[in-house]
Design an enzyme around this catalytic site. Structure first.
Site, mmCIF file in Angstrom:
data_model
loop_
_atom_site.group_PDB
_atom_site.id
_atom_site.type_symbol
_atom_site.label_atom_id
_atom_site.label_comp_id
_atom_site.label_asym_id
_atom_site.label_seq_id
_atom_site.Cartn_x
_atom_site.Cartn_y
_atom_site.Cartn_z
ATOM 1 N N ASP A 104 0.819 -1.215 0.000
ATOM 2 C CA ASP A 104 0.000 0.000 0.000
ATOM 3 C C ASP A 104 0.852 1.265 0.000
ATOM 4 O O ASP A 104 2.016 1.259 0.428
ATOM 5 C CB ASP A 104 -0.899 0.038 1.243
ATOM 6 N N ASP A 105 0.234 2.358 -0.467
ATOM 7 C CA ASP A 105 0.689 3.748 -0.295
ATOM 8 C C ASP A 105 1.756 4.202 -1.273
ATOM 9 O O ASP A 105 2.219 5.343 -1.178
ATOM 10 C CB ASP A 105 1.187 4.009 1.129
ATOM 11 N N HIS A 155 -5.679 3.200 -4.693
ATOM 12 C CA HIS A 155 -5.695 3.490 -3.260
ATOM 13 C C HIS A 155 -6.109 4.947 -3.048
ATOM 14 O O HIS A 155 -5.626 5.601 -2.118
ATOM 15 C CB HIS A 155 -4.302 3.221 -2.681
ATOM 16 N N HIS A 159 -5.196 9.685 -0.827
ATOM 17 C CA HIS A 159 -5.199 8.885 0.395
ATOM 18 C C HIS A 159 -6.227 9.417 1.393
ATOM 19 O O HIS A 159 -5.949 9.628 2.582
ATOM 20 C CB HIS A 159 -3.818 8.852 1.036
ATOM 21 N N HIS A 256 3.864 -2.362 3.245
ATOM 22 C CA HIS A 256 3.850 -0.974 2.746
ATOM 23 C C HIS A 256 5.172 -0.679 2.050
ATOM 24 O O HIS A 256 6.244 -1.018 2.572
ATOM 25 C CB HIS A 256 3.643 0.027 3.888
#
Length: 736
Positions: A104-105, A155, A159, A256
């Site tokens: 993620d991210d 995603h 955010h 991550h």
């Protein structure tokens, strides 16, 4: 006494050059519009950069304890993959001994390439849920990711927690990220993972409508059933242990590759892959899980067969995506470059403030010490030239103030073809020392030259027809001519109509300009301008340099530079004060300052060869010219960008720090202004207008200068524009 220059009784026809100037001036409007469009483009670039970096409008709250009675039980108890094939929510679990490795991210320029290198080394596929703003900033990483065979999902763009956003915001977050993926890698995706989501049993009544809506749009929502919690940085061993599924079950495992310092993730990832393979696990993507499930249980899902998540971007989506990535690339380059440039400009501006304070103080102390003297007192008569064009409101006050002069003078009123009876008013006063010269309208420089030719004395004082002198003004103004090296003297012009807001703003500007700038230039021996409202010249010096030139609209700056180059010294006499009527409306103010700034540029360009002048006569070119260009043209042109960047910082970076910085600069300006007011013995109450001046008046002056720069750079020309006068500036106190 009246002298008349022959006139044809009507205004002369415009020359070919003037007609060409008029045509060029007519082109200025579209050119100004182009400049404004460029400024708007820069603003848009800054807004885009801020939006990418600061999650504008983002709500990062994590939902806790909300009810979930609207969520189907089979979803709450189901697998980590939620689809809406056939309009019905269905969950998919990861098969045993299988790991869907997700990140993620990202992408992140530091950590994502290292993750990709590890995955390539071990030949492990993964699914990356990407933040759209990061995709648009680092498109090359996403291209490498897709080329390497990994899968990508959305995603959101900034955010943001979609549970608390409007439908329009949700749609925008998804569409912008799709555009970023299209521009970066030429694909779109059907996978989605919400920020701040975890397992399916955490879905609540706030988030479920979002998943339903996205499911109807064809998105597959992906959750987690095994979390490495690597963002906590608990240590490599704990990351590996927490990411390991229980009892050989399959799992959607979360790591991550961005969002913070990820060195422990990079160290843990190879060990995790090796341990999982040693236990017999295989790695796949989210689409791989869905394909395995569909192959194991054909017909398990209503609707079409599940396919890979990636789609090729075509048509408008592809080109809009490329445009987005290109715009972000420009913002990524422009904003940092702008910040560095503006930092340099800011340092220069603060340095100028400091230099003005130091030099103004030194100038004041030098001029006011008891033993200071220009030489023997100048007592011989001088000629005062008053050029006048339609000054019926002001001419009587002007001549009345001169009538009370404590220094012997002759007054020459040069009527430049007035149509309002200005010359008749001057003659009707029947003042014995006044001569009125009438001429056909030819402009202020011609009127001044006519006055110089008819002057009886070797020192000539020039003033505007809307200006009044104090009784002691002329005497103070001519004393520096006791020094034979002095060729011209600048007086201290003051705003007489300062009771309005616009007048008060100009009053602050005048006091600072005359008591800081001119003192500084005087001490450096590079005075750039003798103000048209009050200035004195040696007649022989004016005639030697060809008189007042018609080449520029700033004849006062032109003659001043010419005198410097001829070897004469130009000084400032702060005790010689004149009261002038400043423009009373924003339109007139714009017109006046537009002419001033454009004329100054003309004069500087005309005398550009002064940069190579040698000896004492080259001092203006070596010192004055660079200072004027830097602080009167370059710095003000970029000053609006400083304000824009300050606003940008307040919105996108740190409001408090940006506000404190702005207040600090305002404080320095207030300090400078207060010292200037102290030197000129002015009342401090006008400084209460300074914060508003910085927010409104200063911006207008910047726009005027930018307008002038556009006119100069595009080859346009201006003509003199007469300002409307009211005559409200009367004879100063003490003149009667």
């Amino acid at each position: 006494m009246s002298t008349t220059t022959p006139s044809r009784g009507r205004r002369r026809a415009p020359s070919r050059m003037e007609r060409a100037a008029g045509k060029a001036a007519a082109l200025q409007k579209p050119r100004v519009i182009l400049a404004l469009l460029l400024l708007l483009a820069l603003v848009c670039v800054m807004l885009l950069d801020g939006y990418l970096r600061a999650e504008v409008g983002g709500d990062q709250r994590v939902r806790t304890g909300a009810a979930s009675d609207d969520v189907p039980d089979d979803v709450l108890d189901g697998g980590p993959i939620v689809t809406f094939r056939g309009g019905r929510a269905t969950t998919v679990s990861v098969p045993d001994k299988t790991i869907a490795l997700t990140f993620d991210d990202g992408p992140n320029p530091t950590w994502t390439p290292q993750v990709l290198a590890i995955l390539e080394k071990y030949d492990v596929p993964a699914t990356f849920f990407l933040v759209g703003s990061m995709v648009s900033r680092y498109p090359g990483i996403v291209r490498d990711m897709v080329k390497q065979g990994h899968e990508v999902g959305i995603h959101t763009f900034t955010h943001v927690d979609l549970s608390y956003q409007s439908d329009a915001r949700v749609r925008r977050e998804m569409e912008q990220t799709q555009l970023a993926l299209a521009g970066a890698a030429g694909i779109t995706t059907t996978l989605f993972r919400a920020p701040y989501s975890s397992e399916t049993d955490a879905i609540d009544n706030y988030s479920w409508p979002v998943y339903e809506k996205l499911g109807q749009d064809g998105y597959t929502s992906v959750f987690v059933d095994t979390d490495s919690d690597d963002w906590k940085r608990p240590g490599v061993s704990k990351i590996v242990r927490w990411a390991t599924p229980e009892k050989d079950k399959g799992a959607s495992v979360l790591f991550h590759d961005a969002g913070g310092e990820r060195s422990q993730t990079i160290e843990a990832l190879p060990k995790y892959i090796e341990e999982m393979r040693a236990k017999g696990y295989t790695f796949t993507t989210i689409s791989g899980v869905m394909e395995q499930t569909n192959a194991a249980a054909p017909g398990a899902f209503d609707g079409p067969r599940l396919q890979a998540a990636h789609r090729e971007a075509t048509g408008a989506v592809l080109y809009e995506g490329k445009a987005l990535v290109a715009a972000v690339a420009v913002a990524e380059w422009a904003v940092p470059a702008l910040s560095v440039g503006l930092m340099v400009v800011g340092v220069a501006v603060m340095g100028r403030f400091g230099m003005m304070l130091v030099l103004a103080r030194r100038h004041h102390r030098r001029r006011n010490r008891r033993r200071f003297s220009w030489g023997p007192t100048v007592t011989r008569p001088v000629s005062v030239i008053v050029p006048a064009y339609n000054e019926k409101e002001c001419i009587a006050n002007t001549l009345d103030s001169l009538a009370h002069s404590t220094h012997p003078i002759e007054i020459i009123v040069v009527d430049d073809g007035s149509t309002d009876g200005t010359a008749d008013i001057a003659e009707s006063l029947r003042m014995p020392n006044v001569r009125v010269i009438r001429q056909a309208n030819a402009g202020k420089p011609a009127a001044l030259n006519n006055g110089v030719r008819n002057a009886s004395h070797d020192i000539v004082v020039m003033m505007d027809g809307d200006t009044v002198f104090e009784p002691d003004t002329v005497r103070q103004l001519v004393q520096p001519f006791a020094d034979p090296q002095v060729g011209a003297v600048a007086g201290n012009a003051k705003v007489g109509n300062r009771t309005t807001v616009i007048g008060a703003w100009q009053h602050i500007e005048y006091v600072m300009g005359f008591n800081l700038d001119r003192r500084m230039y005087d001490l450096l021996r590079c005075m750039p301008t003798i103000p048209g409202a009050i200035g004195a010249f040696r007649r022989e010096a004016v005639l030697a340099v060809g008189g007042m030139s018609e080449d520029t609209l700033a004849e006062d700056t032109d003659i001043t530079i010419a005198l410097h180059r001829a070897g004469w010294r130009v000084v400032y006499q702060e005790h010689a004060r004149a009261w002038t009527e400043a423009p009373g409306s924003l339109k007139q103010l714009w017109s006046q300052r537009y002419r001033w700034s454009y004329g100054t540029m003309q004069a500087l360009w005309k005398h550009r060869k002064s940069l190579t002048d040698k000896g004492p006569s080259g001092r203006f070119g070596r010192v004055g010219m660079p200072l004027v260009v830097l602080f009167q043209i370059v710095t003000p042109v970029f000053a609006p960008l400083i304000d824009l960047f300050t606003l940008y910082s307040m919105i996108f970076i740190d409001f408090r720090a940006a506000l404190l910085a702005w207040c600090a600069v305002l404080g320095v300006q207030l300090l400078c202004a207060a010292y200037a007011f102290r030197l000129d013995r002015e009342k401090y109450r006008y400084l209460l207008m300074m914060p508003l001046q910085q927010l409104a008046y200063r911006q207008m002056m910047y726009l005027v200068l930018i307008h002038s720069c556009v006119t100069a750079l595009t080859g346009g020309r201006l003509r003199w524009q007469k300002l409307k006068r009211t005559g409200e500036v009367g004879t100063p106190a003490g003149a009667s």
